[in-house]
Design a protein around this motif. Structure first.
Motif, short mmCIF file in Angstrom:
data_model
loop_
_atom_site.label_atom_id
_atom_site.label_comp_id
_atom_site.label_asym_id
_atom_site.label_seq_id
_atom_site.Cartn_x
_atom_site.Cartn_y
_atom_site.Cartn_z
N ALA A 151 -6.60 -6.09 9.24
CA ALA A 151 -7.16 -4.79 8.91
C ALA A 151 -6.91 -4.43 7.45
N VAL A 152 -5.74 -4.79 6.93
CA VAL A 152 -5.42 -4.52 5.53
C VAL A 152 -6.28 -5.39 4.62
N SER A 153 -6.51 -6.65 5.01
CA SER A 153 -7.35 -7.54 4.21
C SER A 153 -8.79 -7.01 4.16
N ARG A 154 -9.29 -6.53 5.30
CA ARG A 154 -10.66 -5.98 5.32
C ARG A 154 -10.77 -4.75 4.44
N LEU A 155 -9.72 -3.94 4.42
CA LEU A 155 -9.72 -2.75 3.57
C LEU A 155 -9.78 -3.14 2.10
N ALA A 156 -9.02 -4.15 1.72
CA ALA A 156 -9.05 -4.61 0.33
C ALA A 156 -10.41 -5.21 -0.02
N SER A 157 -11.03 -5.92 0.92
CA SER A 157 -12.36 -6.48 0.67
C SER A 157 -13.38 -5.36 0.45
N GLN A 158 -13.20 -4.26 1.14
CA GLN A 158 -14.09 -3.11 0.97
C GLN A 158 -14.02 -2.57 -0.45
N PHE A 159 -12.81 -2.53 -1.02
CA PHE A 159 -12.67 -2.06 -2.40
C PHE A 159 -13.27 -3.07 -3.38
N SER A 160 -13.08 -4.34 -3.12
CA SER A 160 -13.60 -5.37 -4.02
C SER A 160 -15.12 -5.34 -4.04
N ALA A 161 -15.73 -5.03 -2.90
CA ALA A 161 -17.18 -5.02 -2.84
C ALA A 161 -17.79 -3.93 -3.71
N GLN A 162 -17.02 -2.89 -4.01
CA GLN A 162 -17.52 -1.80 -4.84
C GLN A 162 -17.37 -2.10 -6.33
N ALA A 163 -16.71 -3.20 -6.68
CA ALA A 163 -16.55 -3.59 -8.09
C ALA A 163 -17.64 -4.58 -8.44
N THR A 164 -18.69 -4.10 -9.14
CA THR A 164 -19.88 -4.93 -9.43
C THR A 164 -20.11 -5.15 -10.91
N ALA A 165 -19.20 -4.72 -11.77
CA ALA A 165 -19.41 -4.86 -13.22
C ALA A 165 -19.33 -6.32 -13.63
N GLN A 166 -19.96 -6.65 -14.76
CA GLN A 166 -19.96 -8.01 -15.28
C GLN A 166 -18.60 -8.38 -15.87
N SER A 167 -17.99 -7.44 -16.57
CA SER A 167 -16.70 -7.69 -17.23
C SER A 167 -15.58 -7.67 -16.20
N SER A 168 -14.64 -8.61 -16.34
CA SER A 168 -13.50 -8.66 -15.42
C SER A 168 -12.62 -7.42 -15.56
N VAL A 169 -12.51 -6.91 -16.78
CA VAL A 169 -11.72 -5.70 -17.00
C VAL A 169 -12.34 -4.52 -16.27
#
Length: 632
Positions: free
Chosen positions: A340-358
């Motif tokens: 459940a914690v891993s899925r929550l983190a994946s949810q946050f990662s999915a909202q990061a769509t910028a080209q730059s890693s920063v």
């Protein structure tokens, strides 16, 4: 032969009780009780109600008391054992306390015990109590020669006060050399933060109101949110956070840039560990600490007594690359991460769509923040138990009630699950201002935990507690509106009364006095002495150091002499008395002396027979004096 009276024995009992009181936390109560019994027995002997024991009984008592003291102090450290042995001799001295030299030894032992109390505590109140105990012992010594009264005690106190200017001058002028030997320190240091942190560990520190350190800034601070960074915990095994070998490496501190923020000095309290809590990033001015690879500071040496260190706060941390291997290490977690914690983190990662890693990193952190703010999280000083990995899931998705360490741990875990290098940081947040913007006191209940993450260029601070309880950034736990009631409930009524609004002014005044005492007395080392001399020489142009030292010493002697002589009480004698003294002086030069017990009229009659030529002037002077003395 017994030469001491009951009055001296009574006062010696007062001295004994006073010495025992200032050392009571470090003495077995049975030892104090035996000493009191010996004093009571000595008093009965002086009053004729008891007799002296036979020598063989005295030897047996001494042997039993030595064995008893060794047994009671077996588990104590070396210094406590030393104090107990001296206290034993102080107590048993009553067995042979019957002559002047015995009382002198008793008084000298009391002086030693008073000085021992200052090793256990260096607070101003401890110094005042030690001086009071020494004063009582001086009164006891005074009973050997005079009948003690309030007037005699007052005179002794005034003489000691009169000598204080000379004592201050000698304290300032005596060279502050390194000690040739060190007295073993008692094991009374504070525990503070630890290298191993489990969920809930830091919450135990909030129950302690012991002082950790004080800070004084050269210029007023604009920000009220001071993060005192102590150590970095970058390893997690699923249950506890620890420090890696890489983080512990001693490295050279960074060079200070040309532009720095105002400097500050830390007045550190005695501690059992060598951690330093500093504003990050900072550079040390002088010596006394070592710099580590994770940006933290360690106190130098093998004992950590009160210490004064000076730092310069840098405007920003240097941009240093983080090796790829280190990025991977700080982005991984041990097996057992809840799904459940891993899925929550994946949810946050999915909202990061910028080209730059920063930018992607900042978007992921922003998404995590928005999720926290949308939940019903509560900041509490009484969190439930959250064991190991299941505790992380329980905190994030079910209980949602925790202390700062729970929020910091969760933020680091979520960041690592998103592939962002992160680590936990422990230290202190804020403190209590004694002088707003300039002087602050930090106590154990100010302990705090937060996170740091790598955005691709630098380490940035991340404090989830600020999202849930923003007032924690401005107030400490006992002042914050959201935690004040909880803090009162977990502390004793005495602590609650001491930190109440009614005693707030007195508490701040005592804290300011303690800061002055520690800065200018306890930490008046060679560096501070030379700095004081340098400032004085700047104000006195043309004066050499030798002339300055001599002047200060003479000033101390002059002030003490004036205090003893009390010229403000001087009164010019009447003219008739001055004239009479002059006549007596002239007659003495002609070998005519007034005898002891001889009245003025008898002296005039004798001068009429021995030296008639001096009679007229003497008779006229005596008549004028008697009219002034007896008729007016």
């Amino acid at each position: 032969m017994n030469t001491l009276g009951a009055r001296s024995i009574h006062l010696s009992l007062v001295c004994y009780l006073a010495s025992a009181l200032i050392l009571m936390p470090h003495l077995p109560w049975l030892l104090v009780l035996v000493g009191g019994a010996c004093g009571w027995w000595r008093l009965r002997v002086v009053q004729g109600l008891a007799s002296l024991p036979k020598p063989r009984w005295v030897k047996l008592i001494l042997l039993l008391m030595v064995l008893l003291t060794l047994c009671l102090s077996y588990s104590m450290d070396l210094f406590d054992k030393l104090v107990n042995v001296v206290m034993l001799g102080y107590s048993l001295k009553y067995i042979e306390l019957h002559q002047r030299r015995d009382l002198e030894v008793f008084v000298l032992t009391g002086f030693f015990l008073a000085s021992f109390s200052l090793v256990f505590s260096s607070q101003p109140l401890a110094a005042v109590l030690a001086l009071l105990v020494c004063f009582i012992h001086l009164l006891l010594l005074l009973t050997l020669d005079v009948r003690l009264s309030f007037k005699q005690g007052k005179m002794l106190g005034l003489w000691l006060l009169a000598m204080s200017p000379l004592a201050v001058a000698l304290f300032v002028l005596t060279p502050r050399l390194a000690p040739l030997w060190k007295m073993p320190r008692p094991d009374t240091a504070q525990t503070g933060l630890s290298e191993v942190v489990r969920a809930g560990d830091i919450s135990q520190l909030i129950r302690s109101d012991k002082l950790a350190f004080r800070a004084e800034f050269s210029q007023a601070q604009i920000s009220t949110s001071l993060y005192w960074r102590a150590m970095v915990l970058d390893q997690f095994d699923g249950e506890q956070w620890t420090r890696s070998a890489l983080a512990k490496q001693i490295v050279e501190p960074p060079d200070a840039p040309l532009t720095t923020l105002p400097s500050y000095q830390l007045l550190l309290e005695p501690a059992s560990n060598n951690w330093l809590a500093t504003l990050h990033p900072s550079v040390l001015n002088g010596s006394g600490a070592q710099f580590q690879a994770d940006g933290s500071w360690l106190r130098s040496g093998d004992s950590f007594a009160r210490q004064l260190l000076r730092f310069g706060q840098l405007s920003d941390a240097e941009l240093q690359p983080l090796p790829q291997a280190e990025q991977r290490r700080l982005s991984t977690l041990p097996p057992g991460t809840p799904d459940a914690v891993s899925r929550l983190a994946s949810q946050f990662s999915a909202q990061a769509t910028a080209q730059s890693s920063v930018l992607r990193t900042e978007q992921a952190i922003a998404a995590m923040q928005q999720w926290f703010l949308a939940q019903a999280f509560v900041y509490t000083l009484n969190p439930p138990a959250y064991p190991a990995w299941l505790g992380v899931e329980d905190f994030l998705l079910r209980q949602q009630r925790g202390f700062c360490v729970h929020y910091a741990q969760s933020a680091v875990v979520l960041a690592r699950l998103m592939g962002i290098p992160a680590r936990m940081v422990t230290g202190y947040l804020g403190g209590e201002w004694q002088q707003p913007g300039l002087r602050i006191s930090v106590r154990h209940y100010d302990a705090h935990a937060w996170a740091e993450y790598w955005n691709g260029q630098r380490w940035l601070r991340l404090d989830p507690t600020a999202w849930i309880a923003p007032d924690r950034l401005e107030f400490n736990l006992q002042q914050s509106p959201s935690t004040a009631a909880q803090w009162q409930n977990i502390h004793s009524w005495g602590q609650g009364l001491w930190y109440s609004q009614g005693l707030n002014q007195l508490r701040l005044l005592m804290a300011q006095a303690d800061f002055w005492w520690a800065t200018w007395v306890l930490n008046f080392d060679q560096t501070r002495q030379l700095s004081l001399f340098s400032r004085l020489l700047k104000r006195l142009p043309g004066s050499s150091l030798w002339m300055l030292t001599t002047s200060l010493l003479l000033l101390g002697i002059l002030l003490s002499a004036v205090a003893l002589a009390k010229p403000w009480r001087w009164r010019l004698p009447p003219a008739e008395l001055r004239a009479l003294r002059w006549q007596l002086y002239l007659l003495e030069r002609h070998d005519i002396h007034r005898r002891s017990g001889e009245t003025l009229d008898q002296f005039v009659a004798r001068v009429a027979l021995e030296s008639p030529k001096h009679l007229a002037a003497l008779r006229q002077t005596v008549r004028a004096y008697q009219q002034r003395r007896y008729l007016e």
